[in-house]
Design a protein around this motif. Sequence first.
Motif, PDB file in Angstrom:
ATOM      1  N   LEU A 192       0.837  -1.187   0.000  1.00  0.00           N
ATOM      2  CA  LEU A 192       0.000   0.000   0.000  1.00  0.00           C
ATOM      3  C   LEU A 192       0.879   1.248   0.000  1.00  0.00           C
ATOM      4  CD1 LEU A 192      -2.763  -0.833   2.654  1.00  0.00           C
ATOM      5  CD2 LEU A 192      -3.031  -0.782   0.187  1.00  0.00           C
ATOM      6  N   VAL A 193       0.338   2.335  -0.538  1.00  0.00           N
ATOM      7  CA  VAL A 193       0.985   3.654  -0.446  1.00  0.00           C
ATOM      8  C   VAL A 193       0.320   4.406   0.703  1.00  0.00           C
ATOM      9  CG1 VAL A 193       1.453   5.829  -1.600  1.00  0.00           C
ATOM     10  CG2 VAL A 193       1.516   3.690  -2.897  1.00  0.00           C
ATOM     11  N   ILE A 194       1.125   4.890   1.679  1.00  0.00           N
ATOM     12  CA  ILE A 194       0.540   5.609   2.810  1.00  0.00           C
ATOM     13  C   ILE A 194       1.118   7.014   2.893  1.00  0.00           C
ATOM     14  CG2 ILE A 194       0.370   3.412   4.052  1.00  0.00           C
ATOM     15  CD1 ILE A 194       2.483   4.469   5.981  1.00  0.00           C
ATOM     16  N   ARG A 195       0.336   7.898   3.472  1.00  0.00           N
ATOM     17  CA  ARG A 195       0.764   9.278   3.703  1.00  0.00           C
ATOM     18  C   ARG A 195       1.351   9.385   5.102  1.00  0.00           C
ATOM     19  NH1 ARG A 195      -4.456  10.192   1.386  1.00  0.00           N
ATOM     20  NH2 ARG A 195      -5.279  10.396   3.493  1.00  0.00           N
ATOM     21  N   VAL A 196       2.456  10.129   5.220  1.00  0.00           N
ATOM     22  CA  VAL A 196       3.074  10.349   6.522  1.00  0.00           C
ATOM     23  C   VAL A 196       2.859  11.794   6.942  1.00  0.00           C
ATOM     24  CG1 VAL A 196       4.760   8.513   6.238  1.00  0.00           C
ATOM     25  CG2 VAL A 196       5.312  10.780   5.407  1.00  0.00           C
ATOM     26  N   GLY A 197       3.344  12.133   8.159  1.00  0.00           N
ATOM     27  CA  GLY A 197       3.008  13.412   8.762  1.00  0.00           C
ATOM     28  C   GLY A 197       3.462  14.626   7.996  1.00  0.00           C
ATOM     29  N   ASN A 198       4.574  14.524   7.232  1.00  0.00           N
ATOM     30  CA  ASN A 198       5.079  15.687   6.501  1.00  0.00           C
ATOM     31  C   ASN A 198       4.476  15.827   5.103  1.00  0.00           C
ATOM     32  OD1 ASN A 198       6.252  13.573   5.177  1.00  0.00           O
ATOM     33  ND2 ASN A 198       8.363  14.128   5.616  1.00  0.00           N
ATOM     34  N   GLY A 199       3.445  15.037   4.804  1.00  0.00           N
ATOM     35  CA  GLY A 199       2.784  15.117   3.511  1.00  0.00           C
ATOM     36  C   GLY A 199       3.375  14.218   2.450  1.00  0.00           C
ATOM     37  N   ALA A 200       4.499  13.578   2.742  1.00  0.00           N
ATOM     38  CA  ALA A 200       5.127  12.680   1.776  1.00  0.00           C
ATOM     39  C   ALA A 200       4.386  11.349   1.740  1.00  0.00           C
ATOM     40  CB  ALA A 200       6.597  12.465   2.140  1.00  0.00           C
ATOM     41  N   GLU A 201       4.735  10.519   0.734  1.00  0.00           N
ATOM     42  CA  GLU A 201       4.133   9.200   0.599  1.00  0.00           C
ATOM     43  C   GLU A 201       5.235   8.153   0.566  1.00  0.00           C
ATOM     44  OE1 GLU A 201       1.835   9.349  -2.940  1.00  0.00           O
ATOM     45  OE2 GLU A 201       0.174  10.445  -2.024  1.00  0.00           O
ATOM     46  N   ILE A 202       4.985   7.018   1.202  1.00  0.00           N
ATOM     47  CA  ILE A 202       5.944   5.907   1.202  1.00  0.00           C
ATOM     48  C   ILE A 202       5.209   4.635   0.809  1.00  0.00           C
ATOM     49  CG2 ILE A 202       7.463   6.941   2.925  1.00  0.00           C
ATOM     50  CD1 ILE A 202       6.235   5.119   5.021  1.00  0.00           C
ATOM     51  N   ILE A 203       5.966   3.706   0.211  1.00  0.00           N
ATOM     52  CA  ILE A 203       5.402   2.406  -0.170  1.00  0.00           C
ATOM     53  C   ILE A 203       5.657   1.433   0.978  1.00  0.00           C
ATOM     54  CG2 ILE A 203       5.430   0.567  -1.889  1.00  0.00           C
ATOM     55  CD1 ILE A 203       6.584   2.566  -3.866  1.00  0.00           C
ATOM     56  N   THR A 204       4.638   0.706   1.386  1.00  0.00           N
ATOM     57  CA  THR A 204       4.759  -0.164   2.546  1.00  0.00           C
ATOM     58  C   THR A 204       4.241  -1.558   2.239  1.00  0.00           C
ATOM     59  OG1 THR A 204       2.557   0.305   3.445  1.00  0.00           O
ATOM     60  CG2 THR A 204       4.350   1.803   4.064  1.00  0.00           C
ATOM     61  N   LEU A 205       4.768  -2.527   3.005  1.00  0.00           N
ATOM     62  CA  LEU A 205       4.197  -3.861   3.062  1.00  0.00           C
ATOM     63  C   LEU A 205       3.334  -3.898   4.317  1.00  0.00           C
ATOM     64  CD1 LEU A 205       4.170  -6.664   1.729  1.00  0.00           C
ATOM     65  CD2 LEU A 205       6.045  -7.308   3.238  1.00  0.00           C
ATOM     66  N   THR A 206       2.028  -3.997   4.150  1.00  0.00           N
ATOM     67  CA  THR A 206       1.073  -3.829   5.247  1.00  0.00           C
ATOM     68  C   THR A 206       0.340  -5.147   5.510  1.00  0.00           C
ATOM     69  OG1 THR A 206       0.772  -1.507   4.650  1.00  0.00           O
ATOM     70  CG2 THR A 206      -0.909  -2.509   6.048  1.00  0.00           C
ATOM     71  N   ARG A 207       0.137  -5.424   6.803  1.00  0.00           N
ATOM     72  CA  ARG A 207      -0.584  -6.632   7.202  1.00  0.00           C
ATOM     73  C   ARG A 207      -1.656  -6.259   8.217  1.00  0.00           C
ATOM     74  NH1 ARG A 207      -0.621 -11.113  10.667  1.00  0.00           N
ATOM     75  NH2 ARG A 207      -0.886 -13.078   9.565  1.00  0.00           N
ATOM     76  N   VAL A 208      -2.899  -6.687   7.957  1.00  0.00           N
ATOM     77  CA  VAL A 208      -4.025  -6.437   8.849  1.00  0.00           C
ATOM     78  C   VAL A 208      -4.446  -7.774   9.464  1.00  0.00           C
ATOM     79  CG1 VAL A 208      -6.340  -5.490   9.061  1.00  0.00           C
ATOM     80  CG2 VAL A 208      -4.763  -4.545   7.357  1.00  0.00           C
ATOM     81  N   GLN A 209      -4.468  -7.842  10.791  1.00  0.00           N
ATOM     82  CA  GLN A 209      -4.804  -9.072  11.518  1.00  0.00           C
ATOM     83  C   GLN A 209      -5.983  -8.794  12.447  1.00  0.00           C
ATOM     84  OE1 GLN A 209      -3.114 -12.286  11.573  1.00  0.00           O
ATOM     85  NE2 GLN A 209      -4.959 -12.844  12.688  1.00  0.00           N
ATOM     86  N   ALA A 210      -7.036  -9.627  12.369  1.00  0.00           N
ATOM     87  CA  ALA A 210      -8.199  -9.483  13.241  1.00  0.00           C
ATOM     88  C   ALA A 210      -7.977 -10.258  14.539  1.00  0.00           C
ATOM     89  CB  ALA A 210      -9.451  -9.991  12.535  1.00  0.00           C
ATOM     90  N   LEU A 211      -8.399  -9.677  15.674  1.00  0.00           N
ATOM     91  CA  LEU A 211      -8.334 -10.344  16.975  1.00  0.00           C
ATOM     92  C   LEU A 211      -9.748 -10.654  17.455  1.00  0.00           C
ATOM     93  CD1 LEU A 211      -5.593  -8.400  18.957  1.00  0.00           C
ATOM     94  CD2 LEU A 211      -5.391 -10.559  17.761  1.00  0.00           C
ATOM     95  N   LEU A 212      -9.939 -11.883  17.920  1.00  0.00           N
ATOM     96  CA  LEU A 212     -11.242 -12.327  18.394  1.00  0.00           C
ATOM     97  C   LEU A 212     -11.174 -12.662  19.878  1.00  0.00           C
ATOM     98  CD1 LEU A 212     -12.055 -14.785  15.462  1.00  0.00           C
ATOM     99  CD2 LEU A 212     -12.561 -12.346  15.581  1.00  0.00           C
ATOM    100  N   ASP A 213     -12.287 -12.515  20.573  1.00  0.00           N
ATOM    101  CA  ASP A 213     -12.310 -12.914  21.972  1.00  0.00           C
ATOM    102  C   ASP A 213     -12.615 -14.408  22.069  1.00  0.00           C
ATOM    103  OD1 ASP A 213     -15.011 -13.220  21.463  1.00  0.00           O
ATOM    104  OD2 ASP A 213     -15.608 -11.372  22.513  1.00  0.00           O
TER     105      ASP A 213
END
Length: 626
Positions: free
Chosen positions: A415-436
């Motif tokens: 994914l491409v994400i925006r950082v605090g200074n307005g720049a963009e970086i390319i990232t390897l992103t992982r989303v993990q769901a937690l269940l009770d």
Amino acid sequence: MFRERWLGFIALACLSLCIGVGAAHYFKYRSAYDKNVEQIIETSQFQLRFTARSFTRLKAQVSSTFKLTGNNRALKDYVQSENPIDKKRVEEVWQALANYQRFFKQIRFVDNTGQEKIKVSFSNQDQKAEISTDYHFFGEPYYLRFAHSIANNTIGNLGPMLETSSIDKEKSLTPVQYAITPFEINGVRKGYLVLTIDIWLVKSMLDYSPQPEFIPQLLTSSGDYVAHPNAEMLFGFSIRHRKIHNLALTHNDLWQDMLVNGSGITQVESGLYVYRLIDLSASKSMYALIHFSNQQLSQHVSEDYTEIVESAVLIMFLILVACVPFVHIAYDFKRKKVDSSLALAALNGMTAVIVCDSRYRVLKVNKELERMTGYVDGQIHLRKIRKLFFKSQEGFSWLSIYESVKNNGQWEGELVIRVGNGAEIITLTRVQALLDDKGNLTNYIISIVDISERKELEERLRYLSERDELSQLWNRRKFEQELRSEAELFQRYPESHVGYLALLDIDYFKRINDNQGHDEGDRVIRRVADCLVENTRKTDSVSRIGGEEFAIIMKHTKAEDAQIILERIRMAIETDPQHTVTISIGYTDIISDSSACYKYADIALFESKSLGRNKVSRCESTDDIA
């Protein structure tokens, strides 16, 4: 008597409660320990997959580098004539390449006898590439025999081996891999291109994990260590007294599992091992291995263990002092269990981490994410993560991420994400769901790894592999890709997709090289290339496909428009005051068969030459050319 019995009953009740609390906290610790092991395995496998993909990209970079260097005209000229000027041009190109791709410790050209002719070496100490004038023979006779055995247009890999020949100077030892490919001119083998790859430097570029335990060890296909935290265990393949550290000797059962499975997980008395086979070529391979001792596995839950013990002591103390209501104890126990699970999932083995609620609102971020993005935890609390960080991309829907996490419990991708200074970086992103415990969604853990530099390097190498060095136009490989693409579009939309292919050739170019020299010939080619770019449209694709031959793919262009464009190009070159050359042009319509299309354009080009050159001729695909 009654009082003593009552006190005994209370004491027994308190003791039972304390035993129950102790047992509950013990099982809580075991649960945290098991989850920690699962997280370590998952993070280790992620690291090993990243390492394997990076070595795969390294193979592609080696292949691309060989194509760039092997197709260098100056190198071919030097090999045929040994002209010092051509040699200097080759050295300058190689020097720039070695400075850009620093894992190439040396780039060499050796002749068929093994004598080095051109050599550029990169110095880790000075952090720059130097042109060498100290030539030697290429290693031992075995190296040359191996090079002779390599088939044309293929790459052979030799190693790993130690760079230095002085085994006693162990501080200067460096493991390297030789990549070798034959160099030919007109089907005759003239020598070999040799890349010396610094394995340690390649590995250091892959060690992105901030936790040293997740940095892989590297082993040869026979079980000797090439990279290991303990330097005394390295290079058993060359240093005899270190052969005892070979994994096949020290952990034979583990080694047999690795040979059979290639990639997997093994847990034995000495700890946890996660491994993966890495293919360097068709005949060469290595293993990447991550090892956690039992003590390290316990240390990963030390904070949770301390918290659990303190919690148990406190609860027991409260029971003994005031017999805190059971409902309050149960509530406190459940709350702390959830907090402990979140902390374990968020902190163990990850880089930048975001903890979100079930609506993807930010609850907590770690220090690494603050450093990466410039946001402070308190500034982004309860803000929507998609609007805060991630860039909306054409053809990409966040619904696909939501659905993947909902169905599979996780999602992983770039994914491409925006950082605090307005720049963009390319990232390897992982989303993990937690269940009770009841299977209800409670939180999301999102981990982010910045891969911007790696993506930039890949894009630069792709650009270099598609550009002609002399003219800076697209090369023949890129031209063939574009022509095939246009042919496929015509096949899919035969009624609406129109375009034309033109082949251009500089008239009497050989006279320029023979009478005025190759330098003048190169200058003419560059000037003609500039004229082509200046007199074509941005949508046209201009390529240099041979010595003095060029090609133009004119997209969405009719025959009469193509004739106008090509006549303008012919006249611009004929009247250019910077040279006195002309060009012959042949063009045809683009059809579904790219090979036939090229043939028709070539026939038209031949007709222009037959008519006296400096002409524009046309051959339609419907013409009878029998």
